[in-house]
Scaffold this active site. Structure first.
Site, PDB file in Angstrom:
ATOM      1  N   ALA A 153     -13.281  12.028  31.485  1.00 34.20           N
ATOM      2  CA  ALA A 153     -13.237  13.011  32.612  1.00 34.20           C
ATOM      3  C   ALA A 153     -12.695  12.014  33.894  1.00 34.20           C
ATOM      4  O   ALA A 153     -12.058  12.470  34.597  1.00 34.20           O
ATOM      5  CB  ALA A 153     -14.453  13.687  32.770  1.00 34.20           C
ATOM      6  N   TYR A 154     -13.462  10.966  33.673  1.00 35.51           N
ATOM      7  CA  TYR A 154     -13.259  10.167  35.075  1.00 35.51           C
ATOM      8  C   TYR A 154     -11.999   9.690  35.161  1.00 35.51           C
ATOM      9  O   TYR A 154     -11.214   9.382  36.240  1.00 35.51           O
ATOM     10  CB  TYR A 154     -14.378   8.787  35.063  1.00 35.51           C
ATOM     11  CG  TYR A 154     -14.210   7.922  36.226  1.00 35.51           C
ATOM     12  CD1 TYR A 154     -14.467   8.435  37.628  1.00 35.51           C
ATOM     13  CD2 TYR A 154     -13.630   6.667  36.196  1.00 35.51           C
ATOM     14  CE1 TYR A 154     -14.498   7.504  38.705  1.00 35.51           C
ATOM     15  CE2 TYR A 154     -13.494   5.753  36.938  1.00 35.51           C
ATOM     16  CZ  TYR A 154     -13.888   6.151  38.329  1.00 35.51           C
ATOM     17  OH  TYR A 154     -13.783   5.110  39.528  1.00 35.51           O
ATOM     18  N   PHE A 155     -11.348   8.988  34.035  1.00 37.42           N
ATOM     19  CA  PHE A 155     -10.197   8.169  34.017  1.00 37.42           C
ATOM     20  C   PHE A 155      -8.826   9.247  34.173  1.00 37.42           C
ATOM     21  O   PHE A 155      -7.718   9.147  34.550  1.00 37.42           O
ATOM     22  CB  PHE A 155     -10.155   7.210  33.006  1.00 37.42           C
ATOM     23  CG  PHE A 155     -10.959   6.206  33.390  1.00 37.42           C
ATOM     24  CD1 PHE A 155     -10.509   5.222  34.450  1.00 37.42           C
ATOM     25  CD2 PHE A 155     -12.240   5.827  32.823  1.00 37.42           C
ATOM     26  CE1 PHE A 155     -11.146   4.081  34.894  1.00 37.42           C
ATOM     27  CE2 PHE A 155     -12.873   4.877  33.258  1.00 37.42           C
ATOM     28  CZ  PHE A 155     -12.487   4.018  34.393  1.00 37.42           C
ATOM     29  N   SER A 157      -9.070  12.040  35.734  1.00 37.94           N
ATOM     30  CA  SER A 157      -9.145  12.248  37.347  1.00 37.94           C
ATOM     31  C   SER A 157      -8.335  11.240  38.076  1.00 37.94           C
ATOM     32  O   SER A 157      -7.603  11.454  39.098  1.00 37.94           O
ATOM     33  CB  SER A 157     -10.484  12.646  37.806  1.00 37.94           C
ATOM     34  OG  SER A 157     -11.384  11.480  37.864  1.00 37.94           O
ATOM     35  N   LYS A 158      -8.768  10.025  37.876  1.00 39.76           N
ATOM     36  CA  LYS A 158      -8.022   8.899  38.556  1.00 39.76           C
ATOM     37  C   LYS A 158      -6.681   8.910  38.017  1.00 39.76           C
ATOM     38  O   LYS A 158      -5.694   8.432  38.995  1.00 39.76           O
ATOM     39  CB  LYS A 158      -8.847   7.589  38.221  1.00 39.76           C
ATOM     40  CG  LYS A 158     -10.415   7.611  38.681  1.00 39.76           C
ATOM     41  CD  LYS A 158     -10.254   7.754  40.291  1.00 39.76           C
ATOM     42  CE  LYS A 158     -11.647   7.802  40.704  1.00 39.76           C
ATOM     43  NZ  LYS A 158     -11.680   8.205  42.215  1.00 39.76           N
TER      44      LYS A 158
END
Length: 248
Positions: A153-155, A157-158
């Site tokens: 999810a984090y990457f 989004s990035k």
């Protein structure tokens, strides 16, 4: 090389801790007045900025709250009458296995890391255009660690942040607006990976960094100032890794 920011107003999200906090101190040391946005206590930061002889105003609010970004812009313009720099440093790091993360958790990462940054950028760009003399936006991105299934999810989004950076930079370059991203590596504050116990740094990551150490806020200092100042007027749409060589 002109790195000074005298007379500039910087709007910084995610300012109450980590690298957002450090960025505010850097900008204030070089002459910028600050409007901070966070969900945490920024009273210590206010004291530090004012001790440097700069002005500090802020709003404690989640950027995912309906109407919050309108409120931010209203307050920053009431305080200063203009804005020259935006740092989108608010973010969350979701650590859940790719096949286990819920739709809600995945969406929450997108909401703050992408949608809030996009909507705040929209409002600030509109203000830049009204002002008629350009401006700077710096987005916080992040590198992808090798061999992990816990940061999808984090990457994701990035990755969206970097695509957004390039698209918006291209669209508004003709208005003297520069939009760039700093792709942060593994730092000793803010953006860091934890070991399985959830308390300590993951030293296996450290072994993969050619520089042989975690990044520090001082490593961010110079690049931040270039991108925020006249020295970076011809840098646009760049996603610049700051990772000690990890992404090589």
């Amino acid at each position: 090389m002109n790195l000074e920011l005298d007379g500039r107003v910087a709007l910084v999200s995610g300012c109450s801790q980590g690298l957002g906090y450090a960025c505010v101190r850097t900008l204030a040391r070089h002459g910028a007045d600050i409007f901070g946005v966070s969900i945490g206590d920024d009273s210590a930061l206010k004291k530090e900025v004012e001790a440097l002889g700069r002005s500090y105003h802020s709003l404690t609010v989640s950027l995912t709250t309906p109407g919050s970004i309108h409120d931010v812009m209203k307050e920053v313009l009431a305080a200063y009458g203009h804005v020259d720099i935006l740092l989108n440093f608010a973010g969350i790091l979701k650590k859940e296995d790719t096949l286990e993360i819920s739709r809600q958790a995945f969406q929450s990462a997108l909401d703050i890391n992408v949608t809030a940054a996009f909507t705040l950028s929209q409002e600030v760009i509109r203000q830049f255009i009204r002002q008629g003399h350009g401006g700077k936006i710096i987005n916080a991105s992040g590198i992808l660690p090798y061999g992990t299934s816990e940061y999808c999810a984090y990457f994701t989004s990035k990755g969206a942040v970097e695509a957004m950076t390039k698209y918006m930079a291209h669209e508004f370059a003709g208005r003297d607006i520069q939009i760039n991203a700093i792709t942060l590596g593994f730092m000793n504050e803010g953006n860091r990976l934890q070991s399985g116990d959830g308390q300590n740094d993951d030293l296996s990551v450290l072994k993969e960094i050619p520089a042989g150490r975690w990044g520090t806020w001082q490593d961010l200092d110079g690049l931040l100032l270039v991108l925020c100042s006249a020295a970076g007027n011809y840098i646009n749409g760049a996603c610049i890794p700051l990772d000690g060589g990890y992404s090589i």
